[in-house]
Scaffold this motif. Structure first.
Motif, PDB file in Angstrom:
ATOM      1  N   SER A  54       0.776  -1.240   0.000  1.00 20.34           N
ATOM      2  CA  SER A  54       0.000   0.000   0.000  1.00 20.34           C
ATOM      3  C   SER A  54       0.808   1.291   0.000  1.00 20.34           C
ATOM      4  CB  SER A  54      -0.932  -0.003   1.216  1.00 20.34           C
ATOM      5  OG  SER A  54      -0.178  -0.230   2.389  1.00 20.34           O
ATOM      6  N   THR A  55       2.088   1.223   0.353  1.00 25.45           N
ATOM      7  CA  THR A  55       2.907   2.446   0.397  1.00 25.45           C
ATOM      8  C   THR A  55       4.336   2.083  -0.026  1.00 25.45           C
ATOM      9  OG1 THR A  55       3.438   2.058   2.726  1.00 25.45           O
ATOM     10  CG2 THR A  55       1.611   3.555   2.303  1.00 25.45           C
ATOM     11  N   TYR A  57       7.972   1.125  -1.209  1.00 27.65           N
ATOM     12  CA  TYR A  57       8.516   0.234  -2.231  1.00 27.65           C
ATOM     13  C   TYR A  57       7.523  -0.838  -2.677  1.00 27.65           C
ATOM     14  CZ  TYR A  57      13.275   2.090  -2.158  1.00 27.65           C
ATOM     15  OH  TYR A  57      14.380   2.882  -2.322  1.00 27.65           O
ATOM     16  N   GLU A  79      -3.882  -1.338   6.813  1.00 26.14           N
ATOM     17  CA  GLU A  79      -4.236   0.085   6.741  1.00 26.14           C
ATOM     18  C   GLU A  79      -5.555   0.353   7.448  1.00 26.14           C
ATOM     19  OE1 GLU A  79      -2.104   2.150   5.739  1.00 26.14           O
ATOM     20  OE2 GLU A  79      -0.707   0.862   4.657  1.00 26.14           O
ATOM     21  N   ASP A 115      -3.244  -8.477   9.153  1.00 21.86           N
ATOM     22  CA  ASP A 115      -1.877  -8.759   9.601  1.00 21.86           C
ATOM     23  C   ASP A 115      -1.196  -9.836   8.747  1.00 21.86           C
ATOM     24  OD1 ASP A 115       0.455  -9.059  10.928  1.00 21.86           O
ATOM     25  OD2 ASP A 115      -0.416  -9.950  12.739  1.00 21.86           O
ATOM     26  N   ALA A 116      -0.252  -9.395   7.941  1.00 20.88           N
ATOM     27  CA  ALA A 116       0.454 -10.315   7.041  1.00 20.88           C
ATOM     28  C   ALA A 116       1.275 -11.350   7.800  1.00 20.88           C
ATOM     29  CB  ALA A 116       1.379  -9.522   6.117  1.00 20.88           C
ATOM     30  N   LYS A 248      18.102  -7.778   8.741  1.00 19.88           N
ATOM     31  CA  LYS A 248      18.118  -7.831   7.279  1.00 19.88           C
ATOM     32  C   LYS A 248      19.087  -8.904   6.766  1.00 19.88           C
ATOM     33  CE  LYS A 248      15.150  -4.620   6.137  1.00 19.88           C
ATOM     34  NZ  LYS A 248      13.968  -4.983   5.323  1.00 19.88           N
ATOM     35  N   LYS A 275      17.902   1.912  -2.420  1.00 17.45           N
ATOM     36  CA  LYS A 275      18.480   3.125  -1.842  1.00 17.45           C
ATOM     37  C   LYS A 275      17.615   3.663  -0.697  1.00 17.45           C
ATOM     38  CE  LYS A 275      18.410   7.303  -3.634  1.00 17.45           C
ATOM     39  NZ  LYS A 275      17.452   8.207  -2.991  1.00 17.45           N
ATOM     40  N   LEU A 277      15.365   6.295   0.994  1.00 19.53           N
ATOM     41  CA  LEU A 277      14.529   7.448   0.659  1.00 19.53           C
ATOM     42  C   LEU A 277      13.404   7.589   1.670  1.00 19.53           C
ATOM     43  CD1 LEU A 277      12.240   5.715  -0.851  1.00 19.53           C
ATOM     44  CD2 LEU A 277      13.583   6.167  -2.874  1.00 19.53           C
ATOM     45  N   THR A 279      10.214   7.281   3.375  1.00 18.48           N
ATOM     46  CA  THR A 279       8.958   6.535   3.436  1.00 18.48           C
ATOM     47  C   THR A 279       8.512   6.596   4.896  1.00 18.48           C
ATOM     48  OG1 THR A 279       9.962   4.410   3.997  1.00 18.48           O
ATOM     49  CG2 THR A 279       9.684   4.860   1.645  1.00 18.48           C
TER      50      THR A 279
END
Ligand code: NAD
Length: 397
Positions: A54-55, A57, A79, A115-116, A248, A275, A277, A279
């Protein structure tokens, strides 16, 4: 209602439906202008599952799949729906706009909101794929969350953004108080490290892929990728080599385990390094607003500035659907070189060393950072009348 941004610290607590729709339209127009399917050497995705759609990446991945390759997309997100008195979240409005645009072009678009991390959501997605798509050939894993409930035990794990090993003192910019100051971040203990790996590591990505595989809804030679940020020396103490970086790193383990477990299906799993940015996720990380304001300054001067949609369009055409794309020794794709190359990093480092409270706004592109931050919530988007009375209730088609 007339909707103006309500910013509290690193979060904006409301969103503008028309602005969010416009921002989705802008990303769609960008992808359409790129002739994505012709640029990619391989046939693109047909049926795509985007986890975290939904947002940021994930949304850019969904837009590239649908409007670049004509793919059917099933999205998963978390959401909040709007009410008469309160706007929905940006991701709610983005999803509504995406559905409208996709369906207007005859493209399948469905989204499951919940909830994923839960098995219920995984079963619901499997059912939806069986009913509507048969199988998926691309699974994008783009979740960013501060907590995760373990589906086996019900235990809630919280992630921590802390250095590992020793305390770290650095500059930071407080977006709320407009202040550059020093902070000392205390190192995480082992439990905090383990909990962060539980939330942002590869366990849930693996679980999704194993369950999809077992249910028979993964196509042969399906691809999957999970997104990471690796960065360089300036951010390593708080990101790359910190709790979140260790989490990660666990994605690399998960990628290998997915490939092994699903080898009969020849599923490929790669971590993709993107990269930094603005969010909703990155603005919550200490030091990142300062770092990103500086890279925006340098990269805009170099003419290499990119947002989510540019990064993802590149990832799909130059890596995921390219012939023999370059990978590193951990089988990862890299899209962040324009930020992390030595020349650009040296310029950022020089600004970083000079930056003070007095010169911050001259040396950095905080104005650009702030504008993009507001854009995430549908504010300050060109062509939108922010004085107009708008209905906050928007449903998904
Ligand atoms: P984001 O906050 O914009 O998006 C997160 C998405 O996850 C949203 O769609 C949200 O609804 C969904 N989500 C969160 N919790 C959920 C839950 N429990 N169930 C279902 N959906 C849930 O974040 P982003 O910055 O686009 O990050 C996506 C991925 O990209 C993350 O893995 C992040 O580490 C990685 N990444 C981000 C950056 C950056 O600078 N922003 C750089 C490189 C990699």
């Amino acid at each position: 209602m007339v909707i103006k941004p309500k910013v509290r610290g690193f979060i904006c607590t409301n969103a503008h439906p028309v602005g969010c729709a416009k921002s989705v339209e802008n990303q769609i127009a960008y992808v359409k202008s790129k002739n994505v399917a012709d640029k990619a050497a391989l046939a693109g995705p047909k049926n795509v599952l985007v986890i975290g759609s939904s947002t940021g990446y994930g949304l850019a991945s969904r837009i590239t799949s649908a409007f670049g390759f004509g793919a059917k997309t099933l999205g998963i997100c978390f959401e909040k729906e709007p009410s008469e008195r309160k706007t929905g979240t940006a991701g709610w409005y983005n999803t509504a706009a995406f559905h409208d645009q996709a369906k207007a072009q005859g493209l399948y678009a469905e989204t499951l909101n919940g909830d994923a991390f839960s098995d219920e959501m995984k079963h619901a997605a499997i059912k939806k794929i069986k009913d509507d798509l048969g199988q998926v050939d691309l699974v994008i894993y783009s979740l960013a969350s501060p907590r995760r409930t373990d589906p086996d035990t019900g235990e809630v794990f919280k992630s921590t953004l802390k250095p590992v090993g020793q305390a770290y003192t650095t500059k930071t910019y407080d977006t709320d108080k407009d202040k550059v100051h020093e902070i000392t971040l205390e190192p995480a203990n082992q439990e905090e490290i383990d909990n962060t790996v539980k939330v942002m590591g590869g366990e849930d990505w693996e679980r999704w892929l194993f369950m999809l595989g077992e249910a028979g809804v993964l196509a042969d030679e399906a691809k999957t990728t999970a997104y990471t940020y690796i960065g360089k020396e300036l951010t390593w103490p708080i990101y790359g080599q910190a709790t979140i970086g260790l989490a990660k790193e666990d994605l690399d383990r998960a990628a290998a385990s997915i490939i092994e477990k699903l080898k009969d299906k020849k599923v490929s799993a790669n971590v993709s390094s993107l990269k930094a940015l603005v969010t909703q996720a990155s603005s919550a990380i200490p030091v990142m607003p300062l770092y990103i304001s500086l890279i925006y300054k340098v990269m805009k001067e170099e003419g290499t500035h990119e947002g989510c949609i540019e990064q993802i369009e590149g990832l799909f055409t130059e890596r995921l659907y390219a012939q023999n794309p370059p990978v590193d020794d951990m089988n990862r794709y890299h899209m962040e070189e324009k930020e992390t190359n030595d020349g650009t990093q040296a310029k950022i480092k020089s600004l970083w060393d000079q930056v003070t409270q007095e010169n911050f706004h001259d040396l950095s592109d905080y104005a650009g950072y702030h504008q993009e931050f507001l854009n995430l919530f549908g504010f300050e988007i060109q062509g939108v009348d922010y004085e107009a009375d708008v209905n906050p209730i928007v449903n998904w088609s």
